[in-house]
Design a protein around this motif. Structure first.
Motif: not given
Length: 160
Positions: A72-84, A101-116
């Motif tokens: 989560f980013s307090t600066w954007t106010g929305v969650r992000g996706l972190y690749l462990e 794999l990266l393209q798939h995760l980037a799509g998940i991030a966008l679909d879930r409204g992630c800022a990062r």
């Protein structure tokens, strides 16, 4: 050769753990893996999952994985996706599984409204760094990761 990405299932736990151990070997810290199959199963598929995973398959054979979770980013106010962890078996490298794999995760991030979409990479892993630059990742050179574990964690918590 076709690369497909799918959500991991409980039946993938042993494969994920094999990939984690192979990644730890590559990163020169095989002794650092203390997770068990049971712990990984609970973390990914238990009542309160801590993370999610996807599997990359090449012609039906599992060749890689990505384990990720939300931050989560307090600066954007929305969650992000972190690749462990991102891992592709040596034999499958260069065939597109890492990019898929990266393209798939980037799509998940966008679909879930992630800022990062963020991750860390070891500074000596030049091949990975070059790959990440090619997909548009930018280094966060002004930031350093801080970690407290073991006895230092217990001491900080006042339990040492």
């Amino acid at each position: 050769m076709t690369i497909t990405i799918r959500p991991a299932t409980p039946d993938d736990t042993a494969t994920i753990m094999r990939f984690v151990r192979e990644l730890a070997e590559f990163e020169r810290e095989p002794e650092a893996v203390t997770a068990t199959d049971a712990a990984m199963h609970a973390a990914l598929f238990g009542a309160h999952p801590a993370a999610e995973a996807v599997i990359a398959a090449q012609d039906g054979v599992s060749v890689g994985m990505a384990v990720f979770f939300h931050n989560f980013s307090t600066w954007t106010g929305v969650r992000g996706l972190y690749l462990e962890d991102l891992y592709v078996t040596p034999a499958a490298r260069g065939a597109g599984a890492g990019r898929a794999l990266l393209q798939h995760l980037a799509g998940i991030a966008l679909d879930r409204g992630c800022a990062r979409f963020e991750w860390a990479v070891l500074d000596w892993n030049v091949r990975a760094i070059e790959f990440y630059r090619k997909v548009g990742a930018q280094p966060m050179d002004d930031w350093t990761t801080q970690r407290v574990t073991g006895e230092a964690l217990r001491t900080l918590a006042g339990r040492g």
